[in-house]
Design an enzyme around this catalytic site. Structure first.
Site, mmCIF file in Angstrom:
data_model
loop_
_atom_site.group_PDB
_atom_site.id
_atom_site.type_symbol
_atom_site.label_atom_id
_atom_site.label_comp_id
_atom_site.label_asym_id
_atom_site.label_seq_id
_atom_site.Cartn_x
_atom_site.Cartn_y
_atom_site.Cartn_z
ATOM 1 N N GLU A 198 0.738 -1.057 -0.137
ATOM 2 C CA GLU A 198 -0.076 0.004 0.013
ATOM 3 C C GLU A 198 0.977 1.251 0.067
ATOM 4 O O GLU A 198 2.070 1.239 0.537
ATOM 5 C CB GLU A 198 -0.970 0.078 1.192
ATOM 6 C CG GLU A 198 -1.988 -1.163 1.264
ATOM 7 C CD GLU A 198 -2.878 -1.229 2.512
ATOM 8 O OE1 GLU A 198 -2.606 -0.397 3.297
ATOM 9 O OE2 GLU A 198 -3.754 -2.334 2.406
ATOM 10 N N HIS A 242 -8.180 1.045 2.282
ATOM 11 C CA HIS A 242 -7.739 0.680 3.562
ATOM 12 C C HIS A 242 -8.512 1.569 4.537
ATOM 13 O O HIS A 242 -8.129 1.991 5.414
ATOM 14 C CB HIS A 242 -6.385 0.561 3.949
ATOM 15 C CG HIS A 242 -6.034 -0.478 4.964
ATOM 16 N ND1 HIS A 242 -4.811 -1.023 4.963
ATOM 17 C CD2 HIS A 242 -6.997 -0.869 6.014
ATOM 18 C CE1 HIS A 242 -4.785 -1.919 6.016
ATOM 19 N NE2 HIS A 242 -6.098 -1.711 6.767
#
Length: 411
Positions: A269, A292
């Site tokens: 990420e 997220h």
């Protein structure tokens, strides 16, 4: 209070990354006043300098507390991760320095469950593709591939706090719920346990993943598992990024075997808003991609702020380590007319005997004693029914016990 103990108003607390105001207000209500609340994450030398004289540190997910950082924080006695995960802290290094790490594993349960429920409806109705088309000027007014949630089968993999709450919400929509967990769990409502993971994959119209990141769950959903899923079914991952083989998922979607997917967590990420998000799932119109944010609601952040602050205060005030992720858990009673000593040490023979000898040699009666070890580290709490004065040499004697890592007095 004896000068052997550090007064609360001199215990320094550093909170980074916009930890919720609930944490600050709770700490202040409990008598902690030297609180430094900063909005940004810190790293490298800046982080080392900031925590050099800090007793308690609060972070979210971007501040990386490495072994090197911990070595620069001699006074640090506890870390609060105002998040669900604790990957941002070197837990083993913290444990060997006698620093328990606390988090909030359940405070965002409802937020995640609600997001997944919304994704189930969006996937079954094909809303992503229809929305994308409308933004481009097309008008996909069709019922093809669009279904009600009622009567469909939801397969939940991981029937913990989030999975079980999702189960209740899905049943309220009229869905049939089946689940699989490596630990036998009591079904809630009309949910039914499946015999194994393969059964869930074969029977479910929507599969939702809610498992932790472990060696066993890494790539637990790969090409083989995706191939077992019903043609036209959907996959949701709001668990951990390493659980799904993203390349295999992208291929299953391109091939048309799966009708859609919703992914909130990824193997890699971006480190911040300025870094580009890269994934083989980008550009696939049947996929919901979210950054997220499963637990990112104001309500969840408020709950997390309170929960972690409470754990830090409980440890600081009376030595209880309940909820620590890297430390033996000890739930302690409140002190009652006694002096309390906390001793963290390497788990070696003779430590407890040496500690007890320090008090018996001074004619002090031990009113209570609590000991837990994890094989490497031991934690003993001693309540002594006696007035402790400076000059008795108890602090120096406890620190001199072979294997001692850290001592604290709560007097």
């Amino acid at each position: 209070m004896s000068k052997l103990s550090l007064p609360k108003d001199r215990i320094k607390v550093l909170l980074l990354e916009n930890v919720h105001a609930n944490a600050v207000s709770f700490l202040r209500r409990q008598g902690y006043t030297t609180i430094d609340a900063r909005g940004a994450a810190l790293s490298g030398d800046d982080l080392k300098a900031a925590i050099a004289d800090v007793h308690m540190l609060g972070i979210r997910s971007r501040t990386q507390v490495t072994a090197e950082v911990l070595a620069a924080a001699d006074k640090l006695m506890a870390i609060g991760c105002f998040s669900i995960g604790t990957d941002q802290v070197d837990l083993d290094a913290a444990r060997h320095r006698g620093i328990p790490v606390f988090n909030a594993p359940y405070s965002n349960t409802r937020s995640v469950a609600e997001l997944v429920l919304a994704e189930i409806i969006c996937l079954l109705r094909g809303l992503m593709e229809k929305s994308w088309a409308a933004h481009e000027g097309a008008w996909m007014k069709t019922a093809d591939g669009s279904h009600e949630a009622r009567g469909k089968t939801l397969g939940i993999v991981g029937y913990g706090h989030i999975g079980s709450q999702l189960s209740v919400l899905a049943e309220a929509l009229g869905m049939r719920v089946i689940y699989h967990d490596i630990v036998e769990k009591l079904a809630i409502g009309n949910a039914s346990p499946a015999g194994d993971l393969d059964t869930v994959l074969r029977e479910a119209d929507v599969v939702s993943l809610h498992v932790p990141s472990t060696a066993e769950t890494r790539d637990m959903i790969g090409a083989r598992e995706l191939g077992l899923m019903k043609p036209g079914s959907h996959l949701i991952n709001a668990a951990r990024g390493e659980v799904v083989d993203i390349e295999a998922l992208a291929q299953a979607l391109r091939d048309g075997h799966l009708a859609g997917a919703a992914v909130d967590v990824f193997p890699k990420e971006p480190g911040g808003a300025n870094e580009e998000f890269r994934s083989p799932l980008r550009g696939l119109r049947s996929v919901i991609l979210s950054p997220h944010v499963g637990g990112s609601t104001l309500e969840a952040q408020a709950n997390i702020g309170t929960e972690v602050a409470e754990k830090l205060v409980k440890y600081s005030d009376n030595g209880s380590t309940a909820g620590a992720v890297n430390f033996v858990e000890v739930t302690l009673p409140q002190q009652a007319d006694c002096s309390r000593f906390l001793h963290i040490h390497r788990n070696e023979p003779g430590v407890l005997s040496a500690i007890n000898g320090i008090f018996t040699d001074r004619g002090m009666n031990i009113a209570g004693e609590y000991l837990r070890t994890d094989g490497e580290i031991g934690y003993v709490v001693v309540d002594v029914a006696a007035e402790i004065e400076a000059g008795m040499g108890i602090r120096k004697a406890l620190a001199a016990v072979p294997g001692t890592i850290r001592t604290r007095f709560l007097i």
